[in-house]
Scaffold this motif. Structure first.
Motif, mmCIF file in Angstrom:
data_model
loop_
_atom_site.group_PDB
_atom_site.id
_atom_site.type_symbol
_atom_site.label_atom_id
_atom_site.label_comp_id
_atom_site.label_asym_id
_atom_site.label_seq_id
_atom_site.Cartn_x
_atom_site.Cartn_y
_atom_site.Cartn_z
ATOM 1 N N LEU A 131 11.507 4.354 0.405
ATOM 2 C CA LEU A 131 11.670 3.168 0.720
ATOM 3 C C LEU A 131 10.567 2.807 1.388
ATOM 4 O O LEU A 131 10.133 3.176 2.628
ATOM 5 C CB LEU A 131 12.937 2.949 1.729
ATOM 6 N N CYS A 132 9.814 1.640 0.714
ATOM 7 C CA CYS A 132 8.406 1.298 1.425
ATOM 8 C C CYS A 132 8.364 0.026 1.554
ATOM 9 O O CYS A 132 7.376 -0.701 1.160
ATOM 10 C CB CYS A 132 7.233 1.912 0.263
ATOM 11 N N GLY A 133 9.223 -0.874 1.955
ATOM 12 C CA GLY A 133 9.249 -2.264 2.356
ATOM 13 C C GLY A 133 8.791 -2.639 3.498
ATOM 14 O O GLY A 133 8.918 -3.732 3.874
ATOM 15 N N ASN A 134 8.525 -1.640 4.243
ATOM 16 C CA ASN A 134 8.010 -2.070 5.502
ATOM 17 C C ASN A 134 8.470 -3.155 6.405
ATOM 18 O O ASN A 134 9.950 -3.200 6.692
ATOM 19 C CB ASN A 134 6.439 -2.283 5.677
ATOM 20 N N GLY A 135 7.962 -4.163 6.941
ATOM 21 C CA GLY A 135 8.619 -5.341 7.672
ATOM 22 C C GLY A 135 9.491 -6.171 6.911
ATOM 23 O O GLY A 135 9.877 -7.118 7.381
ATOM 24 N N TYR A 136 9.401 -5.913 5.431
ATOM 25 C CA TYR A 136 10.304 -6.887 4.745
ATOM 26 C C TYR A 136 11.639 -6.319 4.239
ATOM 27 O O TYR A 136 12.397 -6.946 3.378
ATOM 28 C CB TYR A 136 9.564 -7.287 3.456
ATOM 29 N N MET A 137 12.061 -5.188 4.643
ATOM 30 C CA MET A 137 13.186 -4.547 3.982
ATOM 31 C C MET A 137 14.425 -4.687 4.903
ATOM 32 O O MET A 137 15.438 -3.847 4.729
ATOM 33 C CB MET A 137 12.840 -3.265 3.344
ATOM 34 N N TYR A 177 0.917 -1.205 -0.065
ATOM 35 C CA TYR A 177 0.059 0.084 0.093
ATOM 36 C C TYR A 177 0.847 1.422 -0.055
ATOM 37 O O TYR A 177 0.471 2.116 -0.871
ATOM 38 C CB TYR A 177 -0.948 0.011 1.113
ATOM 39 N N THR A 178 1.959 1.551 0.798
ATOM 40 C CA THR A 178 2.790 2.372 0.844
ATOM 41 C C THR A 178 3.269 2.826 -0.511
ATOM 42 O O THR A 178 3.072 4.037 -0.946
ATOM 43 C CB THR A 178 3.822 2.315 2.117
ATOM 44 N N GLY A 179 3.851 1.888 -1.058
ATOM 45 C CA GLY A 179 4.610 2.036 -2.338
ATOM 46 C C GLY A 179 3.551 2.416 -3.405
ATOM 47 O O GLY A 179 3.964 3.513 -4.301
ATOM 48 N N LEU A 180 2.513 1.703 -3.423
ATOM 49 C CA LEU A 180 1.501 1.962 -4.539
ATOM 50 C C LEU A 180 0.856 3.102 -4.411
ATOM 51 O O LEU A 180 0.674 3.884 -5.367
ATOM 52 C CB LEU A 180 0.702 0.681 -4.610
ATOM 53 N N VAL A 216 11.517 7.538 3.825
ATOM 54 C CA VAL A 216 11.001 6.139 4.269
ATOM 55 C C VAL A 216 9.477 6.496 4.986
ATOM 56 O O VAL A 216 9.415 7.456 5.554
ATOM 57 C CB VAL A 216 11.984 5.608 5.232
ATOM 58 N N SER A 217 8.664 5.469 4.694
ATOM 59 C CA SER A 217 7.551 5.419 5.637
ATOM 60 C C SER A 217 7.269 3.966 6.019
ATOM 61 O O SER A 217 7.107 3.124 5.089
ATOM 62 C CB SER A 217 6.301 6.209 5.077
ATOM 63 N N ALA A 218 7.291 3.568 7.212
ATOM 64 C CA ALA A 218 7.132 2.272 7.662
ATOM 65 C C ALA A 218 6.694 2.212 9.098
ATOM 66 O O ALA A 218 6.606 3.277 10.019
ATOM 67 C CB ALA A 218 8.352 1.637 7.760
ATOM 68 N N GLY A 219 6.266 0.865 9.704
ATOM 69 C CA GLY A 219 6.038 0.746 11.107
ATOM 70 C C GLY A 219 4.740 1.041 11.570
ATOM 71 O O GLY A 219 4.558 1.998 12.392
ATOM 72 N N TYR A 220 3.861 0.766 10.842
ATOM 73 C CA TYR A 220 2.156 1.271 11.138
ATOM 74 C C TYR A 220 1.685 0.256 12.150
ATOM 75 O O TYR A 220 0.308 0.460 12.478
ATOM 76 C CB TYR A 220 1.312 1.254 9.988
ATOM 77 N N SER A 221 2.383 -0.567 12.648
ATOM 78 C CA SER A 221 1.818 -1.688 13.597
ATOM 79 C C SER A 221 0.556 -2.214 12.963
ATOM 80 O O SER A 221 0.657 -2.536 11.589
ATOM 81 C CB SER A 221 1.357 -1.159 14.985
ATOM 82 N N GLY A 222 -0.572 -2.591 13.643
ATOM 83 C CA GLY A 222 -1.691 -3.017 12.861
ATOM 84 C C GLY A 222 -2.631 -2.217 12.258
ATOM 85 O O GLY A 222 -3.839 -2.336 12.374
ATOM 86 N N GLN A 223 -2.036 -0.717 11.925
ATOM 87 C CA GLN A 223 -3.176 0.214 11.385
ATOM 88 C C GLN A 223 -2.589 0.587 9.952
ATOM 89 O O GLN A 223 -3.099 1.638 9.335
ATOM 90 C CB GLN A 223 -2.957 1.243 12.220
ATOM 91 N N GLY A 224 -2.103 -0.249 9.283
ATOM 92 C CA GLY A 224 -1.593 0.162 7.817
ATOM 93 C C GLY A 224 -2.682 0.160 6.843
ATOM 94 O O GLY A 224 -2.526 0.711 5.652
ATOM 95 N N PRO A 233 -1.647 3.401 2.519
ATOM 96 C CA PRO A 233 -1.579 4.035 1.152
ATOM 97 C C PRO A 233 -1.804 5.549 1.209
ATOM 98 O O PRO A 233 -1.057 6.273 0.567
ATOM 99 C CB PRO A 233 -3.311 3.721 0.834
ATOM 100 N N TYR A 234 -2.071 6.062 2.350
ATOM 101 C CA TYR A 234 -2.125 7.643 2.666
ATOM 102 C C TYR A 234 -0.775 8.022 2.890
ATOM 103 O O TYR A 234 -0.242 9.017 2.134
ATOM 104 C CB TYR A 234 -3.096 7.937 3.837
ATOM 105 N N PHE A 235 -0.207 7.553 3.780
ATOM 106 C CA PHE A 235 1.231 7.948 3.950
ATOM 107 C C PHE A 235 2.469 7.829 2.843
ATOM 108 O O PHE A 235 2.925 8.624 2.540
ATOM 109 C CB PHE A 235 1.797 7.099 5.136
ATOM 110 N N GLY A 236 1.889 6.752 1.938
ATOM 111 C CA GLY A 236 2.526 6.673 0.697
ATOM 112 C C GLY A 236 2.501 7.993 -0.111
ATOM 113 O O GLY A 236 3.285 8.615 -0.617
ATOM 114 N N ARG A 237 1.140 8.304 -0.054
ATOM 115 C CA ARG A 237 0.656 9.539 -0.909
ATOM 116 C C ARG A 237 1.570 10.761 -0.106
ATOM 117 O O ARG A 237 1.705 11.651 -0.938
ATOM 118 C CB ARG A 237 -0.645 10.107 -0.862
ATOM 119 N N LEU A 238 1.624 10.907 0.856
ATOM 120 C CA LEU A 238 2.178 11.939 1.875
ATOM 121 C C LEU A 238 3.859 12.102 1.336
ATOM 122 O O LEU A 238 4.348 13.145 1.227
ATOM 123 C CB LEU A 238 2.073 11.852 3.395
#
Ligand SMILES: Cc1cc2nc3c(=O)[nH]c(=O)nc-3n(C[C@H](O)[C@H](O)[C@H](O)COP(=O)(O)OP(=O)(O)OC[C@H]3O[C@@H](n4cnc5c(N)ncnc54)[C@H](O)[C@@H]3O)c2cc1C
Length: 424
Positions: A236-242, A40-43, A359-367, A372-377
């Motif tokens: 950098l939008c890989g969140n828990g996978y990067m 969601y962040t990257g897209l 970078v935008s990452a670390g949303y816990s359980g609220q992503g 998607p919005y933080f990606g836009r920001l």
């Protein structure tokens, strides 16, 4: 990198047709903005940028939506991860209100995103927060009063013990808080829809294209096994996978795994009779909802290792049966896990790491709502409006104890302590 790859065994994947596939990067490419991660962040960032005429490439290590965005509980939670009262104590009333407005805008933007791009993802409004101990009533009552009186948010109502248990079809909860602004959706359909929309506007999407190295500089370069992308800006939008891509991110953002199962379609409608989403007040939260074909989709249990439990279905089923013992004989058809990311304070880690890397990452359980919005920001910061990214950058996200190398043992000890408290 933890558990990258296809969300094997997920009901989400089984419930949709084969999605569009995108090529692997092969050779050299020059773009304005290169995005690491097709969730969601990257897209969200790709969509915003392409709509503004910016030339974008998204590099995804596995498949679009194969990270947390295509595997999650689909629950839409309202607000920021830190509660508004805490934010007001930290920053004062004006800034706390900006954070609240941002979170409300995130929810509205998600609705607009789905409507504007015709993304059909089984949305259903309404979410119940159920109290597993009576003491949680005071917190939720105070929260409801605070956001109603300060921000005019009038979508919350307290539910009695009888009302909550009648809605959920159990007898284990002590009451709850209903949020008409929350709800649930099919998360993989959302990710796939966002990718189609971004590609339709001209974003170049690449799958099976893991970025193994990021060269910072005036024109950063991303390296994959078979190609290179040169650009002006990296997101950098890989969140828990990067893990392993950036020392700054690794020391502030920690991957953790969480698990979900689905049952066979339920025959009676006593469970979740109004089809709302539900989550409880445990630290290791149980969350559940029904699918379009009337299965119970239940998430519960997490681990803090680089691998998943062998028997995910058994691991999650134990938690489900504590709430729904009547499902003891119901078949479990799918079970899967995914990796999300947390920070020490649970606030997201949104930063400009260098002049050309964000970078935008670390949303816990609220992503679902926020990512998607933080990606836009991030995208807006790239094209000259950094106000919200700067505001998010003020949220404290201290480095984990032990830094990059030793943070795992400290985290496991800390989280295990809180998980134990759930049982007391
Ligand atoms: C089991 C589970 C349940 C959850 N339930 C909920 C819920 O109900 N509600 C909610 O709001 N949130 C929930 N979440 C959290 C939510 O899913 C995430 O916050 C959100 O999806 C994050 O989106 P993202 O795009 O930042 O990360 P992701 O969706 O994880 O995407 C990151 C992508 O980056 C790729 N990537 C990483 N490194 C590289 C690299 N080096 N090169 C190329 N690509 C790379 C990965 O392959 C991945 O596809 C849940 C998460 C999990 C795992």
């Amino acid at each position: 990198m933890l558990n990258a790859g296809h969300p094997e065994g997920s009901w989400y994947r089984a419930s949709i047709d084969e999605p569009p596939r995108y090529p692997a990067l092969d050779g050299d490419l020059r773009v304005d903005v290169a995005i690491v991660g097709g969730g969601y962040t990257g897209l969200g960032a790709a969509l915003e940028l392409t709509q503004k005429g910016v030339n974008v490439a998204v590099l995804e290590a596995a498949e679009i939506g194969s990270g947390a965005s295509g595997r999650n509980g689909g629950q839409m939670h309202m607000g920021q991860r830190l509660d508004p009262e805490t934010l007001e104590q930290m920053f004062g009333e004006d800034v706390a209100r900006q954070f609240w407005d941002m979170a409300m805008d995130a929810r509205h933007s998600l609705d607009a995103l789905m409507a504007d791009h015709g993304i059909e993802c089984d949305v259903r409004n309404g979410l119940i927060h159920a109290w597993h101990k009576p003491r949680f009533e005071a917190d939720d009552r105070a929260y409801a009063n605070f956001v109603q009186s300060r921000y005019g948010y009038n979508k919350l109502s307290l539910l009695s013990r009888d009302a909550v248990n009648a809605e959920l079809g159990t007898d284990v909860y002590h009451g709850g808080l209903f949020d008409a602004g929350g709800g649930h959706l099919h998360p993989l359909k959302l990710a796939i829809g966002m990718a189609k929309a971004a590609a339709g506007k001209g974003a170049q999407l690449f799958e099976r294209s893991q970025v193994v190295r990021v060269e910072d500089g005036a024109t950063p370069v991303l390296h994959t096994a078979n190609g290179r992308v040169t650009c002006d800006t990296v997101l950098l939008c890989g969140n828990g996978y990067m893990e392993g891509l950036s020392e700054a991110i690794d020391s502030h953002v920690m991957p953790i795994n969480n698990f979900i199962l689905t049952t066979a379609p339920l025959k009676d409608n006593a469970i979740l009779r109004s089809n709302y989403a539900a989550a409880d007040s445990r630290f290791v939260v149980n969350y559940w909802r029904k699918t379009r074909d009337n299965r119970l989709l239940f998430g519960g249990g997490e681990n803090y290792t680089p691998w998943f439990p062998k028997d995910i279905a058994g691991f999650v089923r134990r938690n489900m049966l504590k709430i729904y013992p009547q499902l003891a004989d119901v078949e479990i058809t799918h079970a899967w896990g995914g990796t999300l990311a947390i920070t020490m304070s649970r606030a997201p880690f949104v930063r400009q790491l260098s002049p050309n890397i964000f970078v935008s990452a670390g949303y816990s359980g609220q992503g679902v709502v926020l990512a998607p919005y933080f990606g836009r920001l991030l995208a807006r910061a790239v094209i000259g409006n950094a106000r919200d990214v700067e505001l998010l950058g003020r949220l404290p996200t201290p480095a984990f104890f032990g830094g990059r190398a030793l943070r795992w043992p400290a985290l496991v000890a800390g989280l295990s302590y809180y998980a134990l408290r759930d049982r007391l």
